[in-house]
Scaffold this motif. Structure first.
Motif, short mmCIF file in Angstrom:
data_model
loop_
_atom_site.label_atom_id
_atom_site.label_comp_id
_atom_site.label_asym_id
_atom_site.label_seq_id
_atom_site.Cartn_x
_atom_site.Cartn_y
_atom_site.Cartn_z
N PRO A 62 61.15 143.06 50.43
CA PRO A 62 60.23 142.22 49.76
C PRO A 62 59.93 142.75 48.56
CG PRO A 62 59.64 142.06 52.02
CD PRO A 62 60.56 143.33 51.88
N LYS A 63 59.15 143.92 48.50
CA LYS A 63 58.73 144.41 47.20
C LYS A 63 59.82 144.80 46.23
CE LYS A 63 54.46 146.42 49.16
NZ LYS A 63 53.69 147.72 49.34
N LEU A 64 61.01 145.22 46.66
CA LEU A 64 62.03 145.65 45.71
C LEU A 64 62.41 144.20 45.15
CD1 LEU A 64 64.25 148.00 47.76
CD2 LEU A 64 62.90 148.62 45.70
N VAL A 65 62.51 143.27 45.92
CA VAL A 65 63.01 141.81 45.38
C VAL A 65 61.97 141.36 44.24
CG1 VAL A 65 63.19 139.10 45.60
CG2 VAL A 65 64.45 140.99 47.02
N GLU A 66 60.73 141.43 44.74
CA GLU A 66 59.38 141.06 43.79
C GLU A 66 59.60 141.88 42.52
OE1 GLU A 66 54.70 141.42 43.79
OE2 GLU A 66 55.77 141.56 45.86
N LYS A 67 59.94 143.06 42.35
CA LYS A 67 59.92 143.95 41.29
C LYS A 67 61.06 143.23 40.24
CE LYS A 67 58.06 147.28 38.84
NZ LYS A 67 56.87 147.05 38.14
N ARG A 68 62.12 143.04 40.75
CA ARG A 68 63.25 142.67 40.19
C ARG A 68 63.12 141.23 39.51
NH1 ARG A 68 68.81 144.39 41.40
NH2 ARG A 68 68.81 146.26 42.66
N ILE A 69 62.29 140.26 40.06
CA ILE A 69 61.82 139.18 39.53
C ILE A 69 60.94 139.42 38.33
CG2 ILE A 69 60.77 137.22 39.80
CD1 ILE A 69 61.97 136.88 42.75
N GLU A 70 60.03 140.27 38.54
CA GLU A 70 58.94 140.72 37.77
C GLU A 70 59.67 141.32 36.20
OE1 GLU A 70 55.83 144.25 37.37
OE2 GLU A 70 55.69 142.98 39.30
N ASN A 71 60.46 142.16 36.67
CA ASN A 71 61.02 142.97 35.48
C ASN A 71 62.09 141.97 34.75
OD1 ASN A 71 59.90 145.18 36.24
ND2 ASN A 71 61.76 146.32 36.88
N VAL A 72 62.78 141.07 34.97
CA VAL A 72 63.42 140.06 34.63
C VAL A 72 62.66 139.33 33.67
CG1 VAL A 72 65.04 137.94 34.60
CG2 VAL A 72 65.31 140.05 36.03
N GLN A 73 61.37 138.90 34.23
CA GLN A 73 60.64 137.98 33.40
C GLN A 73 60.11 138.80 32.21
OE1 GLN A 73 59.92 134.47 33.90
NE2 GLN A 73 59.24 135.00 31.94
N PHE A 74 59.69 139.97 32.64
CA PHE A 74 59.38 140.87 31.48
C PHE A 74 60.29 141.27 30.08
CE2 PHE A 74 59.32 145.27 29.48
CZ PHE A 74 58.03 145.31 29.03
N ILE A 75 61.70 141.30 30.57
CA ILE A 75 62.82 141.41 29.67
C ILE A 75 63.00 140.14 28.81
CG2 ILE A 75 65.14 141.85 29.32
CD1 ILE A 75 64.83 143.75 31.47
N ALA A 76 62.93 138.91 29.63
CA ALA A 76 63.02 137.67 29.03
C ALA A 76 61.96 137.50 27.96
CB ALA A 76 63.11 136.60 30.10
N ASP A 77 60.73 137.89 28.38
CA ASP A 77 59.76 137.54 27.38
C ASP A 77 60.01 138.23 26.00
OD1 ASP A 77 58.41 135.92 29.40
OD2 ASP A 77 57.04 137.55 29.87
#
Length: 429
Positions: A270-285
């Motif tokens: 769960p935490k690994l998936v959450e981190k991937r989603i967070e990182n994608v959003q960071f890069i997209a921003d």
């Protein structure tokens, strides 16, 4: 500042950190198995040990709890799981299975193991998964099943696909190698179709080196997958199985050590998936001001993309006419790969060549293609899946810089490398 592809200094030379999710708990559980001396407890005969040892069973029980499913069957790879699933649903010579052209080869090869014929439908340009409209066009009286791949972690349009399957009485297999804990309309991927298969290969979200898990709510399909996993031919008699279709057993068994590692890894998912989603959003921003990119795939309410890769669409018209391939070559020159993965760059033009262009399909090099078993004309030529070809050849690129192992500084280096290229884009003309 001169671009590295033209002899300038790369923006970064230090390798990116390896993606290593193995820790103390994995080592502790492996030591426990080693101390027991019981590295595998399977017997390929009807007995209490036909279903494996205590660690195998513990992983399967835990997988059922996490994924809210009735049956989990561990196997030694996602590929083995796909083969077992195709066998379990009763695919026979001459049956057709609709598959995606854009995935790892096993996703399309699986039907051939039992004499089935892969029929390629095109992908949806918004989620890179099978397009329901294309699926509908490919259905014939011989169609037996649809094999869906939730590519890059993005959920396919399962509502539409399940509607199609219900109308045509088709089985649905979900290849979930890249989407553990992904969701579509508040339902976990892998639990929507008849059978789902997950990967525990070393470069997936979580891993145990090599491994996989089949899931289903259908007890009959679960039993058939268990038999195919472990020498079905030896136990159909004692179990009183009447329908022997495809029940020639294989050895798709997972070891106690692999399962011990997988148990510890599952806690981290769960935490690994959450981190991937967070990182994608960071890069997209950070990249949103570049007009050449379409950064985030559309995601429906109640759905979750687990981002095995971060797919980005590239528009050359907004990059002064520079083709995607040239842009990616320049980007690879500016930033290196990762530790342990020196030969595998973390960025790629497209994904894989459309699978129907592989020699096995071009030459029809499998016994299933024998005209006595399948007498229809098959078209595996260039152009049969135009969206897939356009995405692969010109538009899509994928990267892994959003992996949880990368820091904000690592991701900023990726962003800065892109900024450097666009600031000197005329060098690429």
């Amino acid at each position: 500042m001169k671009l590295a592809i033209n002899g300038g200094k790369p923006l970064r030379e230090k390798l990116f950190p390896a993606y290593n999710t193995i820790g103390k708990n994995e080592k502790r559980l492996v030591k426990k198995v080693m101390k027991s001396g019981n590295l595998s407890q399977y017997l390929g005969a009807w007995s209490d040990d036909f279903y494996g040892g205590p660690t195998v069973k513990k992983l399967e029980e835990k997988w059922c709890e996490v994924f809210k499913i009735n049956h989990s069957i561990s196997v030694n790879s996602n590929t083995s799981g796909l083969f077992a699933a195709i066998g379990a649903i009763g695919v026979k010579p001459g049956d057709e299975v609709i598959v995606t052209p854009y995935s790892m080869s096993a996703s399309a090869l699986a039907p051939l193991i039992y004499g089935g014929i892969p029929i390629f439908a095109d992908i949806d340009p918004n989620n890179y998964c099978l397009d329901p409209k294309s699926i509908e066009e490919k259905i014939t009286p011989r169609t037996k099943a649809i094999l869906v791949v939730h590519l890059f972690g993005h959920p396919a349009d399962m509502k539409s696909i399940m509607d199609i399957a219900k109308r045509h009485n088709l089985k649905v297999i979900e290849d979930c190698a890249q989407c553990p804990l992904g969701m579509h309309e508040n339902r976990l991927l892998g639990t929507i179709g008849d059978i789902g298969i997950f990967s525990l290969n070393y470069h997936k979200h979580i891993h145990c080196g090599e491994g996989g898990v089949i899931v289903t709510n259908n007890p009959d399909l679960a039993e058939r997958c268990q038999m195919i996993r472990n020498h079905a031919e030896n136990i159909v008699g004692p179990k009183g199985i009447k329908d022997l279709t495809n029940l020639l057993g294989f050895n798709y068994r997972m070891t106690e050590i692999n399962c011990a590692i997988a148990i510890a890894q599952l806690d981290k998912l769960p935490k690994l998936v959450e981190k991937r989603i967070e990182n994608v959003q960071f890069i997209a921003d950070k990249l949103e001001h570049f007009p050449a990119f379409d950064l985030l795939p559309e995601i429906e309410k109640g759905s979750i993309n687990t981002y095995y890769f971060h797919p980005i669409k590239y528009n050359s018209k907004n990059a002064e006419g520079i083709h995607r391939n040239k842009f990616i070559e320049a980007l690879k020159a500016e930033i290196p790969s990762a530790k342990l993965r020196e030969t595998a760059p973390l960025i790629s033009s497209g994904y894989v060549k459309p699978l129907y262009l592989l020699p096995v399909f071009q030459q029809k090099a499998a016994w299933a293609f024998n005209e006595k078993l399948y007498d229809r004309e098959l078209d595996y030529s260039v152009g049969i899946c135009p969206v897939t070809e356009q995405m692969h050849n010109d538009i899509l690129f994928t990267h892994e810089y959003m992996r949880p192992s990368n820091s904000r500084k690592d991701m900023i280096d990726f962003v800065n490398a892109i900024d450097k290229i666009f600031s000197n884009i005329s060098e690429l003309k």
